[in-house]
Design an enzyme around this catalytic site. Structure first.
Site, PDB file in Angstrom:
ATOM      1  N   PHE A  89      12.232  67.363  34.477  1.00  0.00           N
ATOM      2  CA  PHE A  89      13.551  66.796  34.741  1.00  0.00           C
ATOM      3  C   PHE A  89      13.495  65.374  35.280  1.00  0.00           C
ATOM      4  CE2 PHE A  89      14.993  66.371  39.159  1.00  0.00           C
ATOM      5  CZ  PHE A  89      13.859  66.799  39.846  1.00  0.00           C
ATOM      6  N   LYS A  90      12.332  64.954  35.766  1.00  0.00           N
ATOM      7  CA  LYS A  90      12.260  63.595  36.321  1.00  0.00           C
ATOM      8  C   LYS A  90      12.533  62.531  35.260  1.00  0.00           C
ATOM      9  CE  LYS A  90       9.717  64.664  40.441  1.00  0.00           C
ATOM     10  NZ  LYS A  90       9.533  66.132  40.282  1.00  0.00           N
TER      11      LYS A  90
END
Ligand SMILES: *Cc1c(COP(=O)(O)O)cnc(C)c1O
Length: 451
Positions: A89-90
């Site tokens: 998700f980064k």
């Protein structure tokens, strides 16, 4: 900017609220359109048109048309945040942050060198966020042969000129210590215009607010209320949820803060005391292995009624070893906003297995922590739908998945195609001077200092 000049963190002066009408008007929008609307409310120094171009570009490298698709799993939902270049998700924040950096540097006619240490995930997402961009070079230190195969490939197959992978003969702690020493050399830092890569940049939080709003919009006609369960380490992701909850109001229920055995935040929500753990425990969800949560200070600002002096006092005392204790009234407020559960490695593994057997859906170990927490709290999250944030693709953590289901997760094309690609890295001793030399050597032409 990461840290503010006084050593604190930056927060938005006010949090805009979204009326029901506004939300209804956004309901049919694409992820990119929602991003533009949400972020415009917080940004006044980039034109809407330029912001749109940067958003569209950042998410053009995602492999799913919805960017963050919402998938039904049993009687809950999973919000898949792992369709970016490094499958975690980064990417959602760092793809955009790369564009923001490039935009601002171009405007100012400046260059920066980003330097950071990684145990795997953040480093690769940061590299993919700035690869090939003018005015930025990035130097990422990772412990040589001590990151996972996939993580290594995700970093070292990026052969853009502005990316330098430094494989350090040592541990992650050695890498971190070297970066810290280099940063503390103020003269070196200034002459090379060094910038950090870390999870405290406000722009990262802002980019993450978007998917909470987007997911809410998808369910708003079907349910009264939406709960989010968030696998948490540094409190960045769930803090974005806190902002979204303040924007949308009571139709977002209490946020479920799920931790692994590194449970400093769970203990805070249960006991009202923020007490540093003695050490970091190594778990099967390594991206959540933290001792203190670097974004938590931001929440304290709102909990202390925006009294930044008070936040400063508490944080300074905490750095000297004093626990942070809140009043019963403040604890009551926190518990209206959050629920929390700590999930150990046994339950994480069982959850991967049972979810796979029952629903045919494979969770990565981080996501499994959040999924298990939501299952534990299921009876208390009443009158609405539950969305679990999926923060990584299971193929990033094949060993843990294999332990759970006795089979390897299917390998996505984006990982398959990395095998056999040319790799670029410099191997270095765990030596500050050797690494400073590498950082100096790669100096770009016309480099200027941000005085
Ligand atoms: C970074 C990370 C987390 C934790 O997010 P925070 O914002 O630090 O709370 C969870 N899962 C994965 C896969 C991550 O990479």
């Amino acid at each position: 900017m990461g840290l503010a000049t006084d050593g604190g963190l930056l927060v938005s002066e006010s949090i805009p609220s979204l009326s029901e009408d506004t939300l209804l008007g956004w309901k049919k929008m694409t992820y990119q359109q929602v991003a533009l609307e949400v972020m415009s409310l917080f940004i006044d120094d980039i034109s809407r048109q330029e912001l749109k171009v940067m958003i569209d570009d950042a998410y053009s490298r995602f492999t799913h048309p919805d960017i963050t698709p919402l998938v039904r799993v049993g009687d809950m939902w999973v919000l898949e945040l792992f369709h970016g270049p490094t499958l975690a998700f980064k990417d959602i924040a760092l793809q955009l942050l790369g564009n923001f950096f490039a935009y601002i540097l171009k405007e100012r006619g400046e260059r920066i060198k980003i330097i950071g240490a990684t145990s795997g995930d953040t480093g690769s997402a940061a590299i993919h966020g700035v690869r090939g961009r003018p005015n930025i070079s990035i130097f990422i230190l990772h412990p040589h042969k001590r990151v996972s195969h996939v993580q290594e490939l995700q970093m070292t197959t990026v052969t853009d000129e502005n990316v330098v992978n430094i494989a350090v003969e040592g541990t992650f702690d050695d890498c971190q210590a070297i970066v810290k020493t280099i940063f503390n050399d103020l003269e070196f830092r200034k002459s090379h215009n060094l910038a950090a890569v870390n999870s405290i940049n406000w722009a990262r939080v802002l980019a993450q607010v978007v998917y909470y709003v987007y997911a809410f919009l998808k369910l708003m006609d079907h349910t009264e209320k939406v709960y989010f369960s968030v696998p948490t380490g540094n409190f960045g992701d769930i803090f974005a949820g806190f902002i979204a909850r303040n924007m949308i109001g009571s139709r977002i229920g209490r946020l479920v803060l799920a931790t692994n055995e590194n449970d400093i935040l769970t203990r805070f929500i249960q006991e009202g005391r923020y007490v540093r753990s003695r050490s970091v425990k190594s778990t099967t969800s390594p991206s959540m292995d933290i001792q203190v949560a670097s974004n938590f200070e931001r929440y304290l600002y709102y909990l202390f009624d925006k009294d930044s002096q008070k936040v400063r006092e508490k944080m300074e005392a905490f750095d000297r070893g004093v626990d942070i204790e809140v009043t019963p009234e403040q604890l009551r407020k926190t518990r209206e906003e959050f629920e929390s559960v700590s999930v150990d490695r046994g339950l994480t593994s069982e959850t991967i297995k049972s979810t796979y057997i029952k629903y045919g859906y494979l969770l990565d170990p981080h996501t499994a922590v959040g999924f298990a927490a939501a299952q534990k709290l299921y009876e208390r999250l009443t009158g609405g739908e539950i969305i679990c944030l999926a923060t990584a693709h299971p193929a990033k953590f094949p060993e843990t998945v294999q332990d759970a289901i006795s089979a390897l997760p299917p390998v996505p094309v984006s990982i398959k195609k990395l095998e056999g690609m040319p790799q670029k890295l410099v191997v270095s001793q765990a030596d500050v001077n050797e690494i400073k030399l590498i950082v100096s050597r790669e100096i770009g032409k016309g480099e200027r200092s941000i005085a």
